[in-house]
Structures are given as C-alpha cells and as structure tokens.
Design a protein around this motif. Structure first.
Motif, short mmCIF file in Angstrom:
data_model
loop_
_atom_site.label_atom_id
_atom_site.label_comp_id
_atom_site.label_asym_id
_atom_site.label_seq_id
_atom_site.Cartn_x
_atom_site.Cartn_y
_atom_site.Cartn_z
N GLN A 162 10.01 6.21 -6.84
CA GLN A 162 10.89 6.11 -7.80
C GLN A 162 10.28 5.23 -9.19
N GLY A 163 9.40 4.27 -8.50
CA GLY A 163 8.49 3.55 -9.69
C GLY A 163 7.46 4.45 -10.51
N GLY A 164 6.93 5.37 -9.79
CA GLY A 164 6.10 6.47 -10.50
C GLY A 164 6.64 7.81 -11.05
N GLY A 165 8.05 7.69 -10.52
CA GLY A 165 8.75 8.87 -10.81
C GLY A 165 9.02 9.49 -12.40
N PHE A 166 8.95 8.50 -13.29
CA PHE A 166 8.98 8.84 -14.76
C PHE A 166 7.97 8.92 -15.61
N SER A 167 6.42 8.98 -15.22
CA SER A 167 5.48 9.45 -15.75
C SER A 167 5.68 10.46 -16.85
N PRO A 168 4.70 10.43 -17.93
CA PRO A 168 5.25 11.63 -18.45
C PRO A 168 4.62 13.03 -18.01
N ILE A 169 4.00 12.95 -16.97
CA ILE A 169 3.59 14.13 -16.33
C ILE A 169 4.31 14.29 -15.00
N SER A 170 5.26 13.53 -14.68
CA SER A 170 5.85 13.56 -13.36
C SER A 170 7.13 14.67 -13.53
N ILE A 171 7.64 14.95 -12.27
CA ILE A 171 8.62 15.87 -12.39
C ILE A 171 10.06 15.15 -13.19
N THR A 179 18.50 6.91 -10.39
CA THR A 179 17.37 7.23 -9.54
C THR A 179 16.95 6.07 -8.30
N VAL A 180 17.13 4.92 -8.86
CA VAL A 180 17.03 3.80 -7.93
C VAL A 180 17.98 3.56 -6.78
N VAL A 191 0.96 -1.29 0.00
CA VAL A 191 0.01 0.02 0.12
C VAL A 191 0.87 1.24 0.08
N MET A 192 2.10 1.02 0.88
CA MET A 192 2.90 2.48 0.89
C MET A 192 3.62 2.52 -0.36
N PHE A 193 3.93 1.43 -1.02
CA PHE A 193 4.46 1.35 -2.48
C PHE A 193 3.63 2.21 -3.44
N ALA A 194 2.25 1.73 -3.45
CA ALA A 194 1.49 2.13 -4.09
C ALA A 194 1.29 3.73 -4.08
N ASN A 234 11.66 -0.79 -10.65
CA ASN A 234 11.48 -0.58 -9.21
C ASN A 234 10.39 -1.65 -8.54
N LEU A 235 9.53 -2.17 -9.38
CA LEU A 235 8.78 -3.26 -8.81
C LEU A 235 9.34 -4.35 -8.31
N VAL A 236 10.09 -4.88 -9.24
CA VAL A 236 11.00 -6.13 -9.41
C VAL A 236 11.77 -5.93 -7.99
N ILE A 237 12.65 -4.98 -7.99
CA ILE A 237 13.47 -4.79 -6.65
C ILE A 237 12.50 -4.78 -5.39
N ALA A 238 11.46 -4.09 -5.34
CA ALA A 238 10.54 -4.16 -4.11
C ALA A 238 10.07 -5.61 -3.81
N ALA A 239 9.69 -6.21 -4.99
CA ALA A 239 9.32 -7.72 -4.59
C ALA A 239 10.40 -8.69 -4.06
N VAL A 240 11.81 -8.36 -4.36
CA VAL A 240 12.94 -9.18 -3.96
C VAL A 240 13.08 -8.63 -2.41
N VAL A 241 13.13 -7.21 -2.29
CA VAL A 241 13.10 -6.77 -0.92
C VAL A 241 12.19 -7.46 0.04
N PHE A 242 10.94 -7.51 -0.45
CA PHE A 242 9.59 -7.74 0.24
C PHE A 242 10.09 -9.31 0.85
#
Length: 428
Positions: free
Chosen positions: A146-155, A373-374, A97-100, A184-192
């Motif tokens: 960082q996972g959401g950080g490169f959307s077309p409307i992101s900073i 960024t990762v 939830v925090m990731f999302a 970032n999603l793959v890394i998060a899954a590994v860390v989890f």
C-alpha cells in the motif's frame, strides 16, 4: 425497520456468533446471505451469488497451491536461505526487505493483491523458520504494497487521479503518493516495534577471511543449509514457475490466481507426489471464510446498504464531520470489499461539499484514499486473506483473530489520523 438496517444488524450478529461459538464465519455468512437475500432483499440465487468473489477464490487456491508445492520440494527453504545471505544474516532487516519489495512492485504498476500474492508466501515462510511474528511479517508485506500503491504510474494512483480529473477537482499526484507512503511507513515502524522487531537478531554474517561466524548465525541453521545445499530439478522448475508468475502478472497483466494455479498444475504433472501433498495443504477453511463474508457483502451492495450509508453521511451539514465520517465509511467497507470500488464511490460523494471550498480537495482525496487502502490488513480483504492463507505452521484461528484485531485497530485509528493530518489543515 428498513431492509438496510436489518442487513447491518445481521452482519454484526454473524461476527458475534462466529467469535463466541467458534463457527467458521464464512459458513455463517453464506447462511446470512441466503436469509437476508431471499427474505429481506427479495434476491434470487443469481442475485446472491453475484457477490461471490470468484477471482479471489482462484487467487487463494492458486497461490496457496503453488507455494505449498514450493514448500514440499524445499524451494521456499532455499529462498529463505538466499534471503538470509542477501542481508548478511541480519534477520531484523528481512521484514523491511519485504516491505520494500512489495512497495516497489506496486509502485511500478503491479496490482496490490498480485504483489502480496508473490511476496507473502516467501516472507511468511521466513517468519516461520526464524520465529518472527507472522503478524509482523504479514503487516510489513501489506503495508509495503500500500505504501507504493499510489505512485503516479501505479494502478491505484492512476485510478484515483483519473477520478479526480473526471470530477474536475484539484489534484496533486505527488501529494497522494507521499501521503500513502508516509502513513504506511509509520504504521510499519510501529508494528515492527510492537511485534518484537527490535529483538530480532541484527548481527552480520562474517566472511571466512575476517572472522568466524557467530554460533547463532541463522545462515548456519542446519535445516536451511540442507534445504539450500543444491538446486534439484524440481526446485529449479519451481523457481522458474515463480519467475513466470511474476512476469505473467507484472509484464503481461495476467490474473495472478489463474497463472498460479496453471503453474502449480504443470509442476504437479511432473512431480505428482509433491502435487498431491500440496493439494491437501490448500487453505480451504480460509477460502470458505473469505468467500462467505464477501458474498454477504455483495448482498449488502446489491440491496443498496452501502449507498444508504454513503447518502446518510453526505446529507450532514457540517463539512469537516462529513469528511471524517466518509473516511471511516471508506475504511470499514474497504476492510470487506474492493478498495478501488470504494474510492470510486466515495470520492464522487464528497464532490458537493468539496465544490463549496470548505474542504481542501487534495487533502480530502488523499485521506479517503489512505483510509480505504490501509485497512487491507484485515483478513477479509484480499491482501489480508492472502497473508492468512500463506502463513505456514501457524494456529490459523489464532492468526485470524490477530489479523482481525489488528485490522480493527487500523480501522479505528488511521481514518481519524488521516483526517487530522490531511483534511483539517485544508490541503489543496
């Protein structure tokens, strides 16, 4: 020996001494900045202090002050209880939830450190309450951002796509976004998995009309029930302050640190006892650590050490090797400095061999962006520093070492993986 090489050797010495002698690395870094700046780079005090991260200082102090107030009056406990209710007692879902949440915040335009500043204190308070690894929770928050950080409307996305357009390189906004999200999603899954996420409680809270709750249901924790038993005036005011912080940062694009410290000061005026307690809980050792290290990095930038390393790589005649080294330089430097600044410097360095067509521009830009960024899980980066400062009830030295080791693993592995997946196939 060149001044640039001397400055790099001193940086290594600071790490070694701080690790072996248990001295605050920030204090050693200030001393190194003074010695190298004055004796090697011929900088005056103004030149040395030019690298002092005043904005990060205010963010660290302001955010830890505000959330220390929230802890003092029970607001964070109330929020933790609400989070447990939201996922129906499935504690294992909270890190995701925090990731999302942080991913959505950055994807819609929040600056990554601002999103982490908002979410990390709540996430880590939850981790402390239920024995979740703070490294797991902190990593989930940062990688979500960082996972959401490169959307077309992101900073980040807007900045990188703007650089690509300015340099007249081929670009693909969706590829850039998906590359960061997937990595970032793959890394998060590994860390989890590695940090015990699979062992966290996964039962659902039963309703009164179906079956009794399990005895170990975290939503029945007496301490949490007590904290969540009612919204007292100070808790309501604190919740409004947290909402105001989100609005100030996301809607009005105000500085997260200044907004947080202003809100904390206002709360302290009405509840001075909580304010006094909270002021003593500001993470001053972390502030010293981060500000000292980044001041020395500022000296390195001022004396040209960063450009020196970049030029050395760009002169290599093997494009694929140069691309790999640029990814690693981006990762290493970004672990201590501005990710955006590094991307802005490294992408133009890659232009000469990208123009030759030997390397796919889309893949190279994506790999550089991900690599730079990762690594923000490093305790020396803004996001990592916020996670370190926000963690309650932890052995802060131990947690710092965990973040440093984890950041080192990310620096050592992710650039190579990004290079293999995005550059070697020639994307773009």
């Amino acid at each position: 020996m060149s001044p640039e090489l001397i400055s790099i050797i001193v940086l290594v010495a600071v790490f070694v001494l701080a690790t072996t002698r248990s001295v605050n690395m920030g204090a050693l870094s200030f001393a190194a900045a003074f010695g190298v700046g004055e004796l090697v780079a011929d900088l005056d005090a103004d030149g040395i202090f030019a690298g002092f991260p005043g904005d990060l200082f205010v963010v660290l102090v302001g955010v830890t002050y505000l959330f220390a107030l929230a802890r003092a009056n029970g607001t964070t406990e109330w929020l933790v209880h609400a989070a447990v209710r939201l996922v129906r007692g499935r504690v294992a879902l909270i890190p995701w939830v925090m990731f999302a949440i942080t991913g959505v915040l950055t994807a819609i335009g929040a600056v990554s450190p601002a999103a982490v500043a908002i979410v990390a204190p709540i996430a880590l308070s939850f981790a402390a309450r239920y024995g979740i690894s703070p490294l797991l929770m902190g990593a989930m928050v940062v990688h979500g951002a960082q996972g959401g950080g490169f959307s077309p409307i992101s900073i980040y996305g807007s900045i990188v796509n703007g650089i690509v357009e300015r340099e007249k390189l081929p670009g693909n906004e969706i590829t850039l976004f998906l590359a960061s999200l997937v990595v970032n999603l793959v890394i998060a899954a590994v860390v989890f998995v590695v940090c015990g996420g699979l062992k966290l409680p996964r039962h659902a809270t039963a309703t009164a009309t179906t079956a009794p709750r399990p005895a170990d249901d975290p939503a029945d924790d007496p301490a949490v029930e007590g904290a969540a038993s009612g919204l007292t005036p100070d808790r309501v005011a604190t919740l409004l302050a947290l909402v105001a912080l989100v609005v100030a940062v996301l809607v009005f694009d105000l500085d997260a640190g200044l907004a947080a410290i202003t809100l904390a000061a206002l709360l302290s005026l009405f509840w001075p006892k909580d304010g006094k307690k909270a002021a003593n809980e500001i993470s001053w050792p972390t502030v010293l650590l981060i500000c000292g290290v980044l001041t020395y990095v500022g000296v390195l930038q001022e004396m040209g050490t960063i450009d020196y390393a970049g030029r050395a790589v760009s002169d290599i005649g093997v494009p694929l090797l140069a691309a790999l080294l640029l990814c690693y330089i981006g990762a290493v430097i970004s672990a201590f400095a501005s990710s955006v600044g590094i991307m802005g410097a490294l992408i133009p360095l890659a232009v000469p061999f990208l123009a030759k067509g030997d390397i796919g521009a889309v893949g190279m830009v994506a790999a550089l962006s991900v690599s730079a960024t990762v690594v923000d899980v490093s305790p020396f980066s803004t996001n990592g520093a916020l996670v370190l400062a926000a963690a309650p009830d932890v052995d802060r030295d131990r947690f710092f070492r965990q973040l440093m080791v984890y950041g080192g693993v990310v620096v050592a592995t992710v650039p190579a993986v990004a290079w293999l997946a995005m550059v070697v196939p020639g994307l773009g």
